[in-house]
Write a protein that holds these residues in place. Structure first.
Motif, short mmCIF file in Angstrom:
data_model
loop_
_atom_site.label_atom_id
_atom_site.label_comp_id
_atom_site.label_asym_id
_atom_site.label_seq_id
_atom_site.Cartn_x
_atom_site.Cartn_y
_atom_site.Cartn_z
N ILE A 273 0.85 -1.19 0.00
CA ILE A 273 0.00 0.00 0.00
C ILE A 273 0.88 1.24 0.00
O ILE A 273 1.89 1.29 0.72
N ASP A 276 0.70 6.99 1.67
CA ASP A 276 -0.35 7.98 1.91
C ASP A 276 -1.74 7.37 2.01
O ASP A 276 -2.71 8.10 2.22
N ILE A 277 -1.86 6.07 1.85
CA ILE A 277 -3.16 5.41 1.89
C ILE A 277 -3.33 4.68 3.21
O ILE A 277 -2.40 4.03 3.70
N ASP A 278 -4.50 4.79 3.79
CA ASP A 278 -4.81 4.11 5.04
C ASP A 278 -4.64 2.60 4.86
O ASP A 278 -5.06 2.03 3.87
N ALA A 281 -7.50 0.41 3.79
CA ALA A 281 -8.14 0.71 2.52
C ALA A 281 -8.52 -0.56 1.76
O ALA A 281 -9.52 -0.58 1.04
N THR A 320 -2.50 1.63 -5.01
CA THR A 320 -1.76 2.87 -5.24
C THR A 320 -2.70 3.97 -5.70
O THR A 320 -3.79 3.71 -6.18
N PRO A 323 -7.31 9.14 -3.78
CA PRO A 323 -8.68 8.62 -3.70
C PRO A 323 -9.45 8.73 -5.02
O PRO A 323 -10.23 7.84 -5.35
N ARG A 326 -7.51 5.83 -7.79
CA ARG A 326 -6.88 4.73 -7.07
C ARG A 326 -6.96 3.45 -7.88
O ARG A 326 -7.99 3.12 -8.47
#
Length: 386
Positions: A273, A276-278, A281, A320, A323, A326
């Motif tokens: 992941i 910058d992505i939770d 996600a 990647t 939002p 994605r």
């Protein structure tokens, strides 16, 4: 990039797909945009000079090329550049390239054939033209505006209809698979239960069977029953209607890896992941997308076990992008015999249909070994029903 391992180290991370769908091609988009520029821009003697005209045209061409990556931004840039060029007398383009970009927006995010925002924007533009254009130029301006509105409306409607068609295709693919698996359950149980019935009937009604022959018949019945239960468990796991709502990709990919390990294959799975992505996600992805990814991984690993002769397999799931843009990529790679190891008809067509129904791409490669890579737009698939 951070990695949340589920097994051993990951193989080389697969590349992102080049566009929203298999038909998306930057080279094709560039060719179409160039042809429109030559026909509707370069044939117009510009009032602002050729260099400025060429600069505006280049901006529009770049927007068209990037329309699948940044559809909203590309549409806005193309509209602004085309509008400036038209007001400057540098183009006769009635929004053809803007419509080409708007189609990508509708294909990806459009829900209604006539959204209120577009209707309101059209009314505002028409009013501004009537208030700002000189009376002598009003006729030509109105004609250009009408043609532009028709072009943009057609682009939006076609994009929305394409999106709806993909949804219908996804539903049809899921229904066809359920019917196919239902037939598989019927055939598997019909054969095995028939065999068990025959063997049990013989053992019960033939008085001349010896103790050894009776034990052998019972052993055959027990083996047939065990195989049938195992096959039924696999088939029911694939046909359950409620499974899509509870699919947990990290857990399910780990289970697939363990299944291959029991077959003697060194298998592992990993989630990657962007920083910058939770990290939650992946679990937050919509159920249809998670189910599609799991089905593709399930079919790919089954082919690895049955046909590849591999000793090592890696499953990688990569998420990647921001939002609004994605992408999620599933990669299954092994060190087996490579392409052609599996006989025709062992699920590749079904995998392609599933991935394409969500607007993604499916690539295969090798040797060495065999690599299957499925890349899907997470934002689009997340809103598509099963």
């Amino acid at each position: 990039m951070t990695a949340t391992p589920i097994g051993a180290a990951s193989p080389t991370r697969p590349r992102r797909a080049a566009g929203l769908s298999a038909a998306a091609s930057p080279a094709r988009d560039a060719a179409v945009a160039t042809a429109v520029v030559i026909g509707l821009w370069w044939t117009v003697p510009p009032e602002i000079g050729r260099p400025a005209q060429a600069g505006l045209a280049l901006v529009v061409v770049l927007a068209v090329v990037l329309r699948h990556r940044f559809p909203r931004a590309a549409t806005a840039v193309a509209a602004l550049s085309t509008g400036v060029a038209w007001l400057s007398g540098a183009t006769a383009d009635p929004g053809v390239l803007v419509g080409w970009c708007l189609f990508a927006v509708a294909e990806r995010q459009g829900e209604r054939l006539a959204p209120n925002r577009i209707v309101a924007a059209t009314a505002v533009v028409a009013l501004l033209l009537l208030l700002t254009v000189a009376p002598g130029d009003l006729g030509g301006t109105v004609r250009w505006a009408v043609v532009t509105i028709v072009v943009l409306t057609a682009a939006w409607v076609l994009g929305v209809r394409t999106r709806r068609l993909r949804r219908e295709t996804a539903v049809r693919v899921a229904t066809e698979e359920r019917l196919r698996l239902s037939r598989d359950v019927h055939d598997a149980l019909g054969h095995s239960l028939g065999t068990i019935g025959v063997r049990a009937g013989v053992a019960a009604h033939v008085d001349t069977l010896s103790a050894d022959e009776l034990r052998e018949a019972l052993r055959e019945i027990a083996e047939t029953a065990r195989c049938s239960v195992a096959e039924l468990h696999v088939l029911l796991g694939r046909i359950r209607d409620g499974e899509s709502a509870g699919t947990d990709l990290p857990t399910d990919l780990r289970t697939l890896a363990r299944t291959m390990q029991r077959s003697g294959i060194d298998a592992a799975a990993e989630i990657e992941i962007d920083p910058d992505i939770d990290t939650d996600a992946v679990s937050a992805l919509a159920a249809p997308l998670r189910t599609t990814l799991y089905r593709v991984a399930q079919e790919a690993t089954t082919n690895v076990v049955r046909h590849s002769g591999a000793t090592r397999c890696r499953i990688t799931l990569t998420l990647t992008g921001p939002p609004a843009d994605r992408w999620i990529t599933l990669c299954v790679t092994d060190d087996g015999r490579g392409p052609g190891a599996a006989p025709p008809g062992h699920g590749l067509t079904g995998m392609e249909e599933r991935v394409h129904a969500h607007g993604g791409t499916l690539r295969t490669g090798g040797p060495p070994g065999f690599t299957l890579t499925a890349t899907l737009p997470a934002t689009t698939a997340a809103r598509d029903p099963q």
